[in-house]
Design a protein around this motif. Structure first.
Motif, PDB file in Angstrom:
ATOM      1  N   MET A 103     -14.867 -23.977 -27.653  1.00 16.10           N
ATOM      2  CA  MET A 103     -14.132 -22.780 -27.357  1.00 16.10           C
ATOM      3  C   MET A 103     -14.879 -21.570 -27.933  1.00 16.10           C
ATOM      4  O   MET A 103     -15.452 -21.639 -29.000  1.00 16.10           O
ATOM      5  N   THR A 104     -14.825 -20.448 -27.245  1.00 11.83           N
ATOM      6  CA  THR A 104     -15.496 -19.230 -27.674  1.00 11.83           C
ATOM      7  C   THR A 104     -14.566 -18.399 -28.558  1.00 11.83           C
ATOM      8  O   THR A 104     -13.456 -18.068 -28.137  1.00 11.83           O
ATOM      9  N   PRO A 105     -14.997 -18.054 -29.775  1.00 13.13           N
ATOM     10  CA  PRO A 105     -14.130 -17.246 -30.644  1.00 13.13           C
ATOM     11  C   PRO A 105     -14.015 -15.808 -30.137  1.00 13.13           C
ATOM     12  O   PRO A 105     -14.934 -15.270 -29.512  1.00 13.13           O
ATOM     13  N   LEU A 106     -12.878 -15.207 -30.399  1.00 12.08           N
ATOM     14  CA  LEU A 106     -12.651 -13.808 -30.044  1.00 12.08           C
ATOM     15  C   LEU A 106     -13.076 -12.968 -31.242  1.00 12.08           C
ATOM     16  O   LEU A 106     -12.314 -12.731 -32.167  1.00 12.08           O
ATOM     17  N   ASP A 107     -14.337 -12.535 -31.243  1.00 11.93           N
ATOM     18  CA  ASP A 107     -14.866 -11.825 -32.396  1.00 11.93           C
ATOM     19  C   ASP A 107     -15.185 -10.353 -32.121  1.00 11.93           C
ATOM     20  O   ASP A 107     -15.552  -9.613 -33.026  1.00 11.93           O
ATOM     21  N   LYS A 108     -15.016  -9.922 -30.882  1.00 17.64           N
ATOM     22  CA  LYS A 108     -15.205  -8.516 -30.535  1.00 17.64           C
ATOM     23  C   LYS A 108     -14.242  -8.173 -29.399  1.00 17.64           C
ATOM     24  O   LYS A 108     -13.766  -9.055 -28.687  1.00 17.64           O
ATOM     25  N   PRO A 109     -13.937  -6.890 -29.236  1.00 18.26           N
ATOM     26  CA  PRO A 109     -12.966  -6.499 -28.197  1.00 18.26           C
ATOM     27  C   PRO A 109     -13.409  -6.872 -26.788  1.00 18.26           C
ATOM     28  O   PRO A 109     -14.585  -6.791 -26.451  1.00 18.26           O
ATOM     29  N   LEU A 110     -12.440  -7.279 -25.994  1.00 18.33           N
ATOM     30  CA  LEU A 110     -12.641  -7.597 -24.585  1.00 18.33           C
ATOM     31  C   LEU A 110     -11.750  -6.631 -23.811  1.00 18.33           C
ATOM     32  O   LEU A 110     -10.547  -6.548 -24.072  1.00 18.33           O
ATOM     33  N   ARG A 111     -12.327  -5.872 -22.885  1.00 20.15           N
ATOM     34  CA  ARG A 111     -11.565  -4.883 -22.128  1.00 20.15           C
ATOM     35  C   ARG A 111     -11.601  -5.217 -20.639  1.00 20.15           C
ATOM     36  O   ARG A 111     -12.648  -5.547 -20.092  1.00 20.15           O
ATOM     37  N   ARG A 112     -10.443  -5.064 -20.015  1.00 18.93           N
ATOM     38  CA  ARG A 112     -10.333  -5.276 -18.582  1.00 18.93           C
ATOM     39  C   ARG A 112      -9.418  -4.211 -18.003  1.00 18.93           C
ATOM     40  O   ARG A 112      -8.478  -3.758 -18.636  1.00 18.93           O
ATOM     41  N   GLU A 113      -9.705  -3.811 -16.767  1.00 22.21           N
ATOM     42  CA  GLU A 113      -8.866  -2.838 -16.078  1.00 22.21           C
ATOM     43  C   GLU A 113      -7.933  -3.577 -15.136  1.00 22.21           C
ATOM     44  O   GLU A 113      -8.313  -4.573 -14.515  1.00 22.21           O
ATOM     45  N   LEU A 114      -6.704  -3.080 -15.036  1.00 20.62           N
ATOM     46  CA  LEU A 114      -5.762  -3.634 -14.080  1.00 20.62           C
ATOM     47  C   LEU A 114      -4.915  -2.507 -13.517  1.00 20.62           C
ATOM     48  O   LEU A 114      -4.842  -1.428 -14.089  1.00 20.62           O
ATOM     49  N   THR A 115      -4.304  -2.752 -12.375  1.00 18.96           N
ATOM     50  CA  THR A 115      -3.475  -1.758 -11.715  1.00 18.96           C
ATOM     51  C   THR A 115      -2.034  -2.235 -11.731  1.00 18.96           C
ATOM     52  O   THR A 115      -1.738  -3.368 -11.349  1.00 18.96           O
ATOM     53  N   ILE A 116      -1.147  -1.352 -12.186  1.00 24.91           N
ATOM     54  CA  ILE A 116       0.280  -1.644 -12.222  1.00 24.91           C
ATOM     55  C   ILE A 116       0.980  -0.515 -11.474  1.00 24.91           C
ATOM     56  O   ILE A 116       0.867   0.654 -11.866  1.00 24.91           O
ATOM     57  N   GLU A 117       1.660  -0.857 -10.394  1.00 25.31           N
ATOM     58  CA  GLU A 117       2.376   0.120  -9.562  1.00 25.31           C
ATOM     59  C   GLU A 117       1.501   1.320  -9.211  1.00 25.31           C
ATOM     60  O   GLU A 117       1.921   2.473  -9.304  1.00 25.31           O
ATOM     61  N   GLY A 118       0.246   1.040  -8.850  1.00 23.54           N
ATOM     62  CA  GLY A 118      -0.658   2.083  -8.390  1.00 23.54           C
ATOM     63  C   GLY A 118      -1.369   2.866  -9.483  1.00 23.54           C
ATOM     64  O   GLY A 118      -2.157   3.750  -9.177  1.00 23.54           O
ATOM     65  N   GLN A 119      -1.103   2.571 -10.750  1.00 26.01           N
ATOM     66  CA  GLN A 119      -1.763   3.278 -11.844  1.00 26.01           C
ATOM     67  C   GLN A 119      -2.731   2.353 -12.563  1.00 26.01           C
ATOM     68  O   GLN A 119      -2.425   1.179 -12.786  1.00 26.01           O
ATOM     69  N   ALA A 120      -3.890   2.886 -12.934  1.00 26.38           N
ATOM     70  CA  ALA A 120      -4.919   2.102 -13.618  1.00 26.38           C
ATOM     71  C   ALA A 120      -4.637   2.049 -15.122  1.00 26.38           C
ATOM     72  O   ALA A 120      -4.341   3.073 -15.747  1.00 26.38           O
ATOM     73  N   TYR A 121      -4.706   0.852 -15.675  1.00 24.51           N
ATOM     74  CA  TYR A 121      -4.509   0.620 -17.103  1.00 24.51           C
ATOM     75  C   TYR A 121      -5.714  -0.126 -17.648  1.00 24.51           C
ATOM     76  O   TYR A 121      -6.421  -0.816 -16.918  1.00 24.51           O
ATOM     77  N   THR A 122      -5.914  -0.007 -18.955  1.00 24.44           N
ATOM     78  CA  THR A 122      -6.931  -0.780 -19.639  1.00 24.44           C
ATOM     79  C   THR A 122      -6.234  -1.729 -20.604  1.00 24.44           C
ATOM     80  O   THR A 122      -5.389  -1.303 -21.400  1.00 24.44           O
ATOM     81  N   LEU A 123      -6.578  -3.000 -20.530  1.00 22.01           N
ATOM     82  CA  LEU A 123      -6.075  -4.010 -21.452  1.00 22.01           C
ATOM     83  C   LEU A 123      -7.206  -4.356 -22.398  1.00 22.01           C
ATOM     84  O   LEU A 123      -8.281  -4.776 -21.966  1.00 22.01           O
ATOM     85  N   ALA A 124      -6.989  -4.142 -23.689  1.00 26.75           N
ATOM     86  CA  ALA A 124      -7.979  -4.474 -24.703  1.00 26.75           C
ATOM     87  C   ALA A 124      -7.435  -5.638 -25.529  1.00 26.75           C
ATOM     88  O   ALA A 124      -6.316  -5.583 -26.037  1.00 26.75           O
TER      89      ALA A 124
END
Length: 66
Positions: free
Chosen positions: A1-22
């Motif tokens: 398994m890969t450890p979570l040792d640095k931030p991982l960011r992804r973009e997603l759209t919720i009801e037409g608005q762009a969000y960033t999940l960190a």
């Protein structure tokens, strides 16, 4: 398994608005794209089942309701 040792960011759209999940070693944060403030949840709160309460408090504080 890969450890979570640095931030991982992804973009997603919720009801037409762009969000960033960190996701980082402390927890996760969802913010409206281009903004700094958002909803934060720690892994401790999620693991203890306190995520719903923490989420509600964060949402209330970020919207000035509390």
């Amino acid at each position: 398994m890969t450890p979570l040792d640095k931030p991982l960011r992804r973009e997603l759209t919720i009801e037409g608005q762009a969000y960033t999940l960190a996701i980082d070693p402390n927890g996760l944060k969802l913010t409206l794209r281009g903004h700094r403030n958002g909803v934060e949840l720690s892994w401790k709160d999620i693991a203890n089942g306190d995520a719903a309460i923490a989420s509600a408090l964060n949402a209330s504080a970020s919207h000035g309701d509390g």
